[in-house]
Structure formats: structure tokens, C-alpha cells
Design an enzyme around this catalytic site. Structure first.
Site, mmCIF file in Angstrom:
data_model
loop_
_atom_site.group_PDB
_atom_site.id
_atom_site.type_symbol
_atom_site.label_atom_id
_atom_site.label_comp_id
_atom_site.label_asym_id
_atom_site.label_seq_id
_atom_site.Cartn_x
_atom_site.Cartn_y
_atom_site.Cartn_z
ATOM 1 N N VAL A 13 4.748 -9.000 5.540
ATOM 2 C CA VAL A 13 5.080 -9.555 4.223
ATOM 3 C C VAL A 13 6.449 -10.234 4.255
ATOM 4 O O VAL A 13 6.604 -11.378 3.808
ATOM 5 C CB VAL A 13 5.055 -8.433 3.156
ATOM 6 C CG1 VAL A 13 5.542 -8.961 1.808
ATOM 7 C CG2 VAL A 13 3.655 -7.843 3.034
ATOM 8 N N THR B 241 5.819 1.011 2.624
ATOM 9 C CA THR B 241 5.724 2.206 1.775
ATOM 10 C C THR B 241 4.485 2.983 2.234
ATOM 11 O O THR B 241 3.455 2.980 1.564
ATOM 12 C CB THR B 241 5.583 1.817 0.281
ATOM 13 O OG1 THR B 241 4.519 0.854 0.142
ATOM 14 C CG2 THR B 241 6.857 1.224 -0.263
ATOM 15 N N THR C 131 4.745 -2.692 -2.009
ATOM 16 C CA THR C 131 3.820 -2.103 -2.978
ATOM 17 C C THR C 131 4.345 -0.723 -3.362
ATOM 18 O O THR C 131 4.441 0.176 -2.518
ATOM 19 C CB THR C 131 2.410 -1.994 -2.365
ATOM 20 O OG1 THR C 131 2.000 -3.315 -1.998
ATOM 21 C CG2 THR C 131 1.415 -1.416 -3.364
ATOM 22 N N LEU D 201 -1.214 -10.868 0.149
ATOM 23 C CA LEU D 201 -1.613 -11.559 1.367
ATOM 24 C C LEU D 201 -2.455 -10.682 2.283
ATOM 25 O O LEU D 201 -2.281 -9.473 2.355
ATOM 26 C CB LEU D 201 -0.403 -12.135 2.102
ATOM 27 C CG LEU D 201 0.802 -11.260 2.421
ATOM 28 C CD1 LEU D 201 0.614 -10.569 3.740
ATOM 29 C CD2 LEU D 201 2.036 -12.135 2.451
ATOM 30 N N ASN E 191 -6.179 -4.380 -5.427
ATOM 31 C CA ASN E 191 -6.653 -3.807 -4.168
ATOM 32 C C ASN E 191 -7.781 -2.802 -4.391
ATOM 33 O O ASN E 191 -8.719 -2.732 -3.605
ATOM 34 C CB ASN E 191 -5.496 -3.178 -3.386
ATOM 35 C CG ASN E 191 -4.804 -4.211 -2.507
ATOM 36 O OD1 ASN E 191 -5.173 -5.387 -2.532
ATOM 37 N ND2 ASN E 191 -3.810 -3.804 -1.751
ATOM 38 N N CYS F 86 -3.423 -1.757 4.307
ATOM 39 C CA CYS F 86 -3.216 -1.867 2.852
ATOM 40 C C CYS F 86 -4.274 -1.176 2.006
ATOM 41 O O CYS F 86 -3.947 -0.279 1.226
ATOM 42 C CB CYS F 86 -3.146 -3.329 2.445
ATOM 43 S SG CYS F 86 -1.601 -4.072 2.940
HETATM 44 C C1 UDX Z 1 -6.175 -6.726 2.034
HETATM 45 C C2 UDX Z 1 -6.348 -7.620 0.804
HETATM 46 O O1 UDX Z 1 -7.347 -8.595 1.066
HETATM 47 C C3 UDX Z 1 -5.044 -8.280 0.422
HETATM 48 O O2 UDX Z 1 -5.195 -9.041 -0.765
HETATM 49 C C4 UDX Z 1 -4.003 -7.190 0.200
HETATM 50 O O3 UDX Z 1 -2.770 -7.747 -0.145
HETATM 51 C C5 UDX Z 1 -3.877 -6.347 1.450
HETATM 52 O O4 UDX Z 1 -5.143 -5.796 1.805
HETATM 53 P P1 UDX Z 1 -6.217 -7.088 4.662
HETATM 54 O O5 UDX Z 1 -6.106 -5.604 4.775
HETATM 55 O O6 UDX Z 1 -5.369 -7.906 5.562
HETATM 56 O O7 UDX Z 1 -5.894 -7.552 3.147
HETATM 57 O O8 UDX Z 1 -7.706 -7.518 5.016
HETATM 58 P P2 UDX Z 1 -9.095 -7.764 4.289
HETATM 59 O O9 UDX Z 1 -9.616 -9.015 4.838
HETATM 60 O O10 UDX Z 1 -9.029 -7.641 2.818
HETATM 61 O O11 UDX Z 1 -9.980 -6.577 4.891
HETATM 62 C C6 UDX Z 1 -9.679 -5.211 4.671
HETATM 63 C C7 UDX Z 1 -10.753 -4.343 5.280
HETATM 64 O O12 UDX Z 1 -11.983 -4.490 4.580
HETATM 65 C C8 UDX Z 1 -11.092 -4.673 6.743
HETATM 66 O O13 UDX Z 1 -11.344 -3.469 7.418
HETATM 67 C C9 UDX Z 1 -12.343 -5.515 6.655
HETATM 68 O O14 UDX Z 1 -13.149 -5.452 7.803
HETATM 69 C C10 UDX Z 1 -13.042 -4.868 5.450
HETATM 70 N N1 UDX Z 1 -13.939 -5.786 4.734
HETATM 71 C C11 UDX Z 1 -13.432 -6.887 4.118
HETATM 72 C C12 UDX Z 1 -15.291 -5.499 4.650
HETATM 73 O O15 UDX Z 1 -15.772 -4.505 5.208
HETATM 74 N N2 UDX Z 1 -16.105 -6.341 3.945
HETATM 75 C C13 UDX Z 1 -15.630 -7.450 3.316
HETATM 76 O O16 UDX Z 1 -16.433 -8.150 2.694
HETATM 77 C C14 UDX Z 1 -14.264 -7.726 3.402
#
Ligand code: UDX
Length: 432
Positions: free
Chosen positions: A11, A83, A118, A148, A205, A257
Site C-alpha cells: 500500500v 495491522t 486498515t 487495492l 471487503n 487482506c
Molecule cells: C482484496 C480486495 O480485492 C481488495 O479490494 C482489498 O483492498 C484487499 O483484498 P487481494 O487480496 O489482493 O485484494 O486479491 P483478490 O483478487 O480480491 O483475491 C482475494 C482472494 O479471493 C484470493 O485468494 C482469490 O483467489 C480469491 N478469489 C477472488 C476467489 O476465490 N474468487 C473470486 O472470484 C475472486
């Protein structure tokens, strides 16, 4: 204006790069981690986003581990420290409180303090009281959560879908000035109170987590009823009120996250005696989902003991290097507990190295071919492009067994004939 970013993780680095790219301010990056700073300064830091790397190379913000130098003359501070979760799910605010105390100690001017970390709802109010008692300076505390995702942190931060800004009118006007480029390009700024902005982050989230858990729960139901979850997801996503994002089934959500923020949100709900039943259910489903997929494998293979299983995908999602809170860790551990031999692979060398450290009992293969060689079955855990291109020929020629379990449904129907292809929430095909 001199602006300091405190905490240079995903971030903080994205935040620093976006403000540095404007070229309008004197940008300073501060982190206590001397190793990370040395890597950033020598150019050897592993940026997973080329755009951020390029901006650091061309704009050369001042990077320092010297607290006084970083904080003394600045008129705005962006706090982007971690955090992490405590054992009971609560947020560990140690680094955040240290950052605030350091700002109070060193700030030589009235300043804006922008909270990007956060933090539990109500933290900004406590920060305001703390700063009032700890310093003669006037601080305007702004809550500006980040949204993000890893792998797209540059574009998510550079052109966000929205700017959520909590604070006084003065604070909101400051962000409006600083993010003028984004606002002029159409990014809406939604101004509100500090606590509303803090809650908006958890609410967002938790909503994303609920969407994922819902599609995963539906996948199980679809499987039981002979429906196809991918068709169901298409139908759901085509409704503009629902939207197609976060409706890809799998073994659940991992990463640094969603699980952490959900746990913190639920702990805040417990403390406030205001249970959040939907987010609670999302967390429960997420714990069950890997077990469900593992049971599917166990039943198909008639047990896992002494089976050599190629585990494909170690990062918490495809296309990144990060294994923090990756569900693949728990999945591979469960295979080992069932006395299977887990041979694990990810296209990212960093993910492989970190996985090796985190789970020394697993075998880490350095190539996809090495991982598949002699395996009784392969299981796809992430949506990495490298796995979507697997051919039947390759699998048949390298593997001993004829089973491909695909928790991410990467292949269209009918892609396999000579092996048993077992997707999630849709009919299997082929034969072992
Ligand atoms: C997430 C949020 O998207 C973001 O807005 C927030 O600020 C931080 O957390 P991130 O953790 O980088 O971002 O990845 P993301 O693409 O959201 O995926 C999170 C998890 O969910 C991954 O394990 C991914 O494989 C899973 N996922 C995501 C699914 O199983 N199915 C989906 O349709 C989307």
C-alpha cells in the site's frame, strides 16, 4: 509540500509512487525495516508492478529509515503500516500506534495525518485524542482506506474506482487538492466521517468475501443437483445489480487482506455486541471449502495415503508472488497429514521459496514438468495462466495416474478425454 509515507509495503509503495508521479510535491518514504529500504535504495527490491518500479527509478523519492529526517519537516503523513491479526482476530495496532507516536514526537509543523492502514472503526477518533495530548501541533486526521488488490496495486491506486475520505471539511478539501488529477479524470470522492470511512473499508471487503463464499456454497449445491456453477455464475454476473466480479469458485479466499479484515470485522462486531451474521457465514464457508475439495479428491482416489499429488498454485491467487495466508499452505498440509506426498509448484520463484520455508515437509518442484512427473493426481488451486495452458498430452505423458482436479474450473467442458477431469460445481469428464 513535503509529504511522508510511513510504511513501505504494497500500500505504501503504491501510494508513494502515485503521489511522486505527479511531480508536484517533495515525497519521502519511511520504513523501519532497514533491509527493505536498502533493497529499495539499491534498486534490487522485487517490485511486482513495473509501473511502480519505473516511477521510483525516474522520480527518486527520498527513502530513509531515519525517523527524524523522515518526519520533521513534513506537512502531511500517510500511515500505511501493517495491522496484522492477533490470535483472537483483533487487529494488532502496535505498528500503527508507533507511527502516530513518532509523528507526534517529530512533526515540526501543523499537518494532515492520512490513515491508509486498515484500522478498526473508531481508531481515527482515538488517534485525534492521542495527538491532541501528545503534541503542540494541530493535526487534521483523515481516514482514507485503500481498496487495492495485489497485482494491480498501481492502477487501483493511480485511478481508483472511488476515493473514500473521512474527516473534517479541511481534511477532505486537502485530499480533493492532492488527488485533483484522479478526480478530474472521473474518480468520485465520497466524503464522510472518519468512522464511516473506516467502516466502509470493512464493509467492502466483507462484501467481496461474501460474494466468493456465496458462489462457493452454490458450487457445492450445483454439484449435488447436477447443475453447472459456471453457467450459474454467468447468469448471476450478467445482472448489473450483482456484477460478475468475485464470482469465481475455488477453495476459498486467502491473502493478506480478506481473511484478516473479515476476522477483525467480526471481532469488532463481537465487542460491540452487534453480530454480523452474513460475514460470519462467509468466514465459516471459507473454512469448509478447502475441506470439501479435499474430500472430493479423497473419495475419487479411494484415499490419499501414499499418493503422489502435484499441487499447482502456491501463491494466494494466480499471477502474484505472495503466499501470505494462501489456502494452498493449509491444503498441502492436509495432504501431508493424510500421508500423501505433496509435490508443489508455482510459476513464481519467490512463492516457491517462501512456500519451502513455510512448509519444509512438502517437496517443491522447480518446474511444472518436474511437479507432474510420476504424480498419481494433480490439483489446481490457483487461476494462474500457466495452468490454464496445460495440455492432455503433457499430463498423460508425464503423470503416472490420470486424475486432474481443478478447483478453479480453468478448462471448458470436454477438454479432456483420456484423463479424469474433476472440476468444482460442474460435471466431471474423461476417465482415469
Ligand atoms: C482484496 C480486495 O480485492 C481488495 O479490494 C482489498 O483492498 C484487499 O483484498 P487481494 O487480496 O489482493 O485484494 O486479491 P483478490 O483478487 O480480491 O483475491 C482475494 C482472494 O479471493 C484470493 O485468494 C482469490 O483467489 C480469491 N478469489 C477472488 C476467489 O476465490 N474468487 C473470486 O472470484 C475472486
Amino acid at each position: 509540500m513535503r509529504i511522508t509515507i510511513v510504511g513501505l509495503g504494497t500500500v505504501g509503495l503504491a501510494n508513494l509512487a502515485v503521489l511522486a508521479a505527479d511531480g508536484a510535491h517533495e515525497m519521502v518514504g519511511y520504513d523501519k525495516d532497514a533491509g527493505r529500504l536498502a533493497a529499495l535504495m539499491s534498486g534490487s527490491y522485487h517490485f511486482d508492478e513495473p509501473a511502480i518500479k519505473d516511477i521510483f527509478a525516474s522520480h527518486k523519492p527520498l527513502l530513509t529509515a531515519d525517523e527524524g529526517l523522515a518526519l520533521r519537516e513534513s506537512e502531511a503523513f500517510f500511515i500505511a503500516v501493517g495491522t496484522p491479526s492477533l490470535a483472537d482476530g483483533r487487529s494488532d495496532l502496535t505498528a500503527f500506534e508507533e507511527a502516530l507516536a513518532a509523528i507526534a514526537r517529530h512533526a515540526s509543523k501543523d499537518a494532515f495525518v492520512v490513515i491508509r492502514s486498515t484500522v478498526p472503526v473508531g481508531t481515527a477518533e482515538r488517534a485525534i485524542s492521542f495527538l491532541r495530548g501528545a503534541s503542540e501541533r494541530h493535526f487534521s486526521v483523515i481516514s482514507m482506506p485503500e481498496f487495492l488488490a495485489e497485482g494491480s496495486s498501481w492502477s487501483d491506486e493511480n485511478m481508483p474506482a472511488r476515493l473514500v475520505v473521512g474527516g473534517s471539511e479541511e481534511g477532505i478539501a486537502f485530499i480533493r487538492m492532492l488527488y485533483g488529477r484522479q478526480i478530474a479524470a472521473g474518480t468520485p470522492l465520497i466524503g464522510m466521517s472518519n468512522s464511516s470511512a473506516e467502516l466502509a473499508k470493512y464493509a467492502a471487503n466483507a462484501f467481496l468475501a461474501m460474494k466468493i463464499s456465496y458462489i462457493n456454497e452454490l458450487a457445492r449445491f450445483a454439484e449435488r443437483k447436477g447443475a453447472d456453477i459456471e453457467d450459474v455464475a454467468l447468469a448471476l454476473g450478467a445482472d448489473p445489480r450483482i456484477g460478475p466480479a468475485m464470482l469465481r469458485p475455488g477453495i476459498g479466499f486467502g491473502g493478506s487482506c480478506l481473511p484478516k479484515d473479515l476476522a477483525s470485522f467480526l471481532s469488532q462486531a463481537r465487542d460491540a455486541r452487534e453480530p454480523l451474521l452474513l460475514p460470519q457465514a462467509a468466514q465459516r464457508i471459507n473454512k469448509e471449502q478447502p475441506r470439501f475439495f479435499l474430500r472430493k479428491m479423497e473419495n475419487s482416489l479411494g484415499g490419499l495415503a501414499n499418493r503422489r499429488i502435484a499441487v499447482l498454485g502456491l501463491a494466494y491467487k494466480g499471477g502474484i508472488d505472495d503466499i501470505r495466508d494462501s489456502l494452498s499452505l493449509g491444503f498441502a498440509s492436509s495432504l501431508l497429514r493424510r500421508k500423501a506426498e505433496a509435490v508443489c509448484y508455482d510459476p513464481s520463484p519467490l512463492a516457491r521459496a517462501d512456500f519451502r520455508k513455510a512448509l519444509p515437509k512438502a517437496i517443491i518442484a522447480d518446474t511444472l514438468n518436474e511437479c507432474l512427473a510420476g504424480a498419481d493426481a494433480a490439483v489446481i488451486l490457483t487461476d494462474d495462466h500457466a495452468f490454464a495452458n496445460l495440455s492432455e498430452e503433457k499430463l498423460v505423458s508425464l503423470m503416472k495416474g490420470r486424475w486432474l482436479f481443478d478447483s478453479r474450473n480453468l478448462f471448458p467442458k470436454g477438454s479432456f478425454v483420456r484423463i479424469a477431469y474433476v472440476p468444482l460445481g460442474r460435471a466431471p469428464s474423461g476417465k482415469p
